[in-house]
Design a protein around this motif. Structure first.
Motif, short mmCIF file in Angstrom:
data_model
loop_
_atom_site.label_atom_id
_atom_site.label_comp_id
_atom_site.label_asym_id
_atom_site.label_seq_id
_atom_site.Cartn_x
_atom_site.Cartn_y
_atom_site.Cartn_z
N LEU A 191 0.84 -1.22 0.00
CA LEU A 191 0.00 0.00 0.00
C LEU A 191 0.87 1.26 0.00
O LEU A 191 0.54 2.25 -0.65
N SER A 192 2.00 1.18 0.71
CA SER A 192 2.90 2.34 0.71
C SER A 192 3.41 2.61 -0.70
O SER A 192 3.57 3.76 -1.11
N GLY A 193 3.69 1.51 -1.43
CA GLY A 193 4.16 1.65 -2.81
C GLY A 193 3.13 2.40 -3.65
O GLY A 193 3.45 3.32 -4.41
N ILE A 194 1.85 1.98 -3.48
CA ILE A 194 0.77 2.64 -4.26
C ILE A 194 0.65 4.10 -3.83
O ILE A 194 0.59 5.01 -4.67
N ALA A 195 0.66 4.33 -2.51
CA ALA A 195 0.51 5.70 -2.00
C ALA A 195 1.67 6.57 -2.48
O ALA A 195 1.48 7.73 -2.87
N PHE A 196 2.85 5.98 -2.50
CA PHE A 196 4.02 6.74 -2.95
C PHE A 196 3.83 7.17 -4.40
O PHE A 196 4.06 8.33 -4.76
N HIS A 197 3.39 6.22 -5.23
CA HIS A 197 3.18 6.58 -6.65
C HIS A 197 2.16 7.71 -6.78
O HIS A 197 2.38 8.68 -7.52
N LEU A 198 1.06 7.60 -6.04
CA LEU A 198 0.02 8.63 -6.17
C LEU A 198 0.55 10.00 -5.71
O LEU A 198 0.19 11.03 -6.29
N SER A 199 1.46 9.98 -4.74
CA SER A 199 1.94 11.27 -4.22
C SER A 199 2.96 11.93 -5.18
O SER A 199 3.12 13.15 -5.15
N ILE A 200 3.62 11.15 -6.01
CA ILE A 200 4.65 11.76 -6.89
C ILE A 200 4.15 11.95 -8.32
O ILE A 200 4.87 12.45 -9.17
N ARG A 201 2.92 11.55 -8.57
CA ARG A 201 2.42 11.54 -9.95
C ARG A 201 2.52 12.89 -10.64
O ARG A 201 2.80 12.98 -11.83
N SER A 202 2.32 13.95 -9.89
CA SER A 202 2.23 15.26 -10.55
C SER A 202 3.59 15.97 -10.65
O SER A 202 3.67 17.06 -11.19
N ILE A 203 4.66 15.37 -10.11
CA ILE A 203 5.95 16.07 -10.21
C ILE A 203 6.85 15.42 -11.26
O ILE A 203 6.60 14.27 -11.66
N GLU A 204 7.87 16.14 -11.69
CA GLU A 204 8.81 15.57 -12.67
C GLU A 204 9.82 14.74 -11.88
O GLU A 204 10.84 15.25 -11.42
N PHE A 205 9.49 13.48 -11.75
CA PHE A 205 10.24 12.65 -10.80
C PHE A 205 11.70 12.44 -11.23
O PHE A 205 12.58 12.23 -10.40
N GLU A 206 11.95 12.50 -12.55
CA GLU A 206 13.33 12.32 -13.04
C GLU A 206 14.30 13.24 -12.31
O GLU A 206 15.45 12.91 -12.10
N LEU A 207 13.80 14.44 -11.95
CA LEU A 207 14.69 15.43 -11.34
C LEU A 207 15.26 14.94 -10.01
O LEU A 207 16.34 15.36 -9.61
N ILE A 208 14.48 14.08 -9.33
CA ILE A 208 14.97 13.64 -8.02
C ILE A 208 15.25 12.13 -8.00
O ILE A 208 15.35 11.53 -6.95
N MET A 209 15.36 11.54 -9.19
CA MET A 209 15.55 10.09 -9.27
C MET A 209 16.83 9.65 -8.53
O MET A 209 16.84 8.66 -7.81
N PHE A 210 17.89 10.44 -8.72
CA PHE A 210 19.16 10.08 -8.09
C PHE A 210 19.00 10.07 -6.56
O PHE A 210 19.39 9.12 -5.88
N HIS A 211 18.36 11.12 -6.04
CA HIS A 211 18.15 11.21 -4.59
C HIS A 211 17.25 10.08 -4.12
O HIS A 211 17.46 9.48 -3.07
N PHE A 212 16.23 9.79 -4.92
CA PHE A 212 15.29 8.74 -4.55
C PHE A 212 16.01 7.39 -4.45
O PHE A 212 15.86 6.66 -3.47
N LEU A 213 16.81 7.08 -5.49
CA LEU A 213 17.49 5.78 -5.47
C LEU A 213 18.50 5.71 -4.32
O LEU A 213 18.66 4.67 -3.68
N SER A 214 19.15 6.84 -4.03
CA SER A 214 20.09 6.85 -2.89
C SER A 214 19.31 6.61 -1.60
O SER A 214 19.73 5.81 -0.75
N ALA A 215 18.16 7.29 -1.46
CA ALA A 215 17.35 7.12 -0.24
C ALA A 215 16.87 5.67 -0.13
O ALA A 215 16.86 5.09 0.96
N CYS A 216 16.48 5.07 -1.28
CA CYS A 216 16.01 3.67 -1.27
C CYS A 216 17.12 2.75 -0.77
O CYS A 216 16.88 1.84 0.02
#
Ligand code: HEM
Length: 558
Positions: free
Chosen positions: A17-42
């Protein structure tokens, strides 16, 4: 809640459910811009979870999270996405990695795009939010001077900080517009006038090499590169890169060429390229080229006399920096990135076009004879009478170049653009806002709907047969158009006019024995810029033509 259900809910179920909620929360932003930070955080979160609950449970939670995330992404892209009604392969609607697979297949993504258009029509969904378009009216709407589109996420591949990237990768409209002014000064009529004799010197050196190797097969894919790389050394940096003298590719640019394929494939997923660039060692092939460019820029900076009228493109960029002009590259990193653009954008493209021109000279001897006759009429005394004005006075030179640029554009697809928030209307088709759109230059310039006898080499369609062939209304964009169009167009045209007129005045060009040109014609690789297969031609000195006068210091006989 009974116990097993509660356990699942607290563990994998909650993670999903967190995975789904996460997707819904980032849908409207240009996620590529923070992909590096996201993968580091993951990565950090995964390590922390292993530490807290152990490896097996951590894997279970991560897998559940990802199942939730990717199911939600996939479902959304297929069912709710603003591009859902556009036709295209299912996998392309789900992920950009489908384009990566097509690009990697034979390194001929432009041919894959052609197949997709054939199957799905003029508007094809080639990525979750990318539409590839084959429609004449789309050209000005996407690339024209009044277009409201912006550079797409593709240009984020070297990072998204406008203060640190080249003009080419600058996505901010105003930032780009202001920086372009410094570049435009380096391509003004006056600046071009200072470059012209030096381009001619390089052409003379080229002629000298062709004379020296007369009757022997010459790989013009390589020699066109030596010529244009030397031209860019001279007019880009005021420096001799010595490729024409050595007859070998400069080691710095060789390293780039060796890695072009990887770049071509990975640029289909720009954020991945950006991340690879941030990992030490992952872009090793490029580091030599990067430090070469940075070194050239530093050397230039140190030796440059700002009292003198700038003699090369980089001097114009430095002038803006020294004068603190608003159009200056905003940082040392950006300036170094700009120097890489000078070399890659300036030399690769011109070389590809020149090799294409030489291919058509050999393939169409009657067109070659016509060009020779017209140049002979303009300069009855032969090459010793050559002047740029006289060469330019023969319109067939430009017709020949344009027709080569039509059939073999140096950049096979127009750069991807992002539609404005309100979207754009192309004929009956509405393209929603924030959608990446692009046109295959290669395909639209060969489309029989707009180009008569579209696959035939007919330079006259740009000259005396212009009206009959409907050229004025046909889509032609080898240098792109509008704000992001090529600032080096006039310099490229000058180099091509000089080299083409010099070659046909001096030589009869033909295929070398055993060469059919077929491999060259069909084998161009889509590797960011174009990688050409070898093309072996013979250059037979024309009777009664005096060789070029070569300045002593350039003499390859020395
Ligand atoms: C036949 C030769 C050439 C062709 C076909 C060509 C084509 C193009 C095209 C299609 C673009 C747009 C790329 C995009 O939309 O991402 C472009 C951009 C550019 N070209 Fe050229 N080019 C040529 C020669 C040159 C030369 C000689 C220079 C000199 C340095 C040059 C400098 C640039 C620069 C700086 C850009 C980026 C412009 C920007 O983003 O504002 N080009 N070129």
């Amino acid at each position: 809640m009974d116990k097993p259900f509660a356990a699942a809910w607290n563990g994998p179920g909650a993670a999903m459910l967190s995975g789904i909620a996460f997707h819904l929360s980032i849908r409207s932003i240009e996620f590529e811009l923070i992909m590096f930070h996201f993968l580091s955080a993951c990565t950090a979160a995964f390590a922390g979870t292993i530490y807290t609950v152990g490896l097996v449970r951590a894997l279970l939670l991560v897998t559940s999270f990802n199942i939730g995330l990717f199911s939600s992404i996939g479902f959304y892209r297929l069912v709710f996405h603003r591009c859902r009604n556009f036709p295209g392969p299912l996998a392309a609607k789900l992920t950009r990695f489908y384009a990566t697979r097509l690009a990697a297949k034979d390194l001929q993504y432009y041919k894959e795009l052609a197949k997709l258009h054939e199957q799905y029509g003029d508007f094809v969904r080639t990525g979750p939010r990318e539409i590839c378009i084959l429609d004449k009216s789309a050209v000005s709407l996407i690339y024209g001077p009044n277009s409201k589109t912006l550079k797409s996420t593709w240009y984020g591949q070297t990072g998204n900080d406008p203060k640190k990237c080249s003009i080419h990768m600058t996505r901010d409209f105003n930032g780009h517009r202001i920086r372009k002014r410094a570049w435009d000064k380096g391509f003004s009529v006056k600046a071009l006038g200072t470059y012209e004799p030096r381009v001619k010197d390089k052409a003379d050196l080229f002629m000298k090499q062709l004379h020296k190797n007369a009757g022997r097969p010459m790989d013009v894919s390589a020699w066109a590169m030596y010529f244009s790389f030397d031209v860019m050394g001279e007019v880009g940096f005021g420096k001799d890169f010595n490729n024409l003298i050595s007859g070998e590719e400069h080691p710095a640019i060789k390293a780039v060429h060796d890695h072009m394929a990887m770049l071509g494939v990975l640029s289909t997923v720009p954020w991945l390229l950006n991340i690879l660039g941030s990992i030490p060692g992952a872009a090793a092939g490029y580091s030599e080229f990067f430090s070469f460019c940075a070194g050239q820029m530093r050397e230039k900076h140190a030796n440059w006399d700002n009292e003198l009228y700038p003699q090369d493109i980089v001097s114009w960029l430095l002038k803006a920096v020294k004068e603190g002009d608003i159009s200056a590259s905003p940082s040392a990193t950006a300036l170094e990135d700009d120097s890489r653009v000078v070399i890659i954008a300036g030399s690769e493209t011109t070389a590809t076009t020149l090799a294409g021109i030489l291919f058509y000279l050999a393939k169409c001897p009657e067109k070659q004879e016509k060009l020779q006759r017209l140049l002979d009429e303009a300069m009855p005394g032969g090459y010793s009478e050559w002047s740029y004005e006289k060469a330019r006075s023969v319109p067939y030179v430009d017709d020949f170049i344009n027709e080569a640029l039509r059939l073999r554009p140096a950049l096979l697809t127009g750069g991807p653009r992002e539609t404005p928030a309100e979207g754009i209307q192309i004929g009956d088709t509405y393209i929603p806002g924030k959608t990446n759109v692009l046109i295959s230059t290669y395909q639209i310039q060969r489309d029989p709907r707009w180009w008569k006898q579209s696959l035939e080499f007919i330079p006259e369609r740009f000259g005396e047969r212009r009206e009959e062939m409907g050229t004025a209304d046909a889509p032609f964009m080898p240098f792109s158009l509008g704000h992001y169009g090529c600032p080096g167009k006039n310099l490229a045209q000058m180099s091509l006019r000089i080299s083409l007129s010099a070659i046909v005045q001096n030589f009869d060009v033909s295929f070398a024995p055993g060469e059919t040109g077929e491999n060259f014609d069909n084998g161009a690789l889509d590797t960011f810029t174009v990688t050409l297969p070898p093309l072996h031609l013979h250059f037979h000195p024309r009777k009664g033509v005096r060789g070029p006068r070569i300045p002593r210091e350039n003499s390859i006989m020395a």
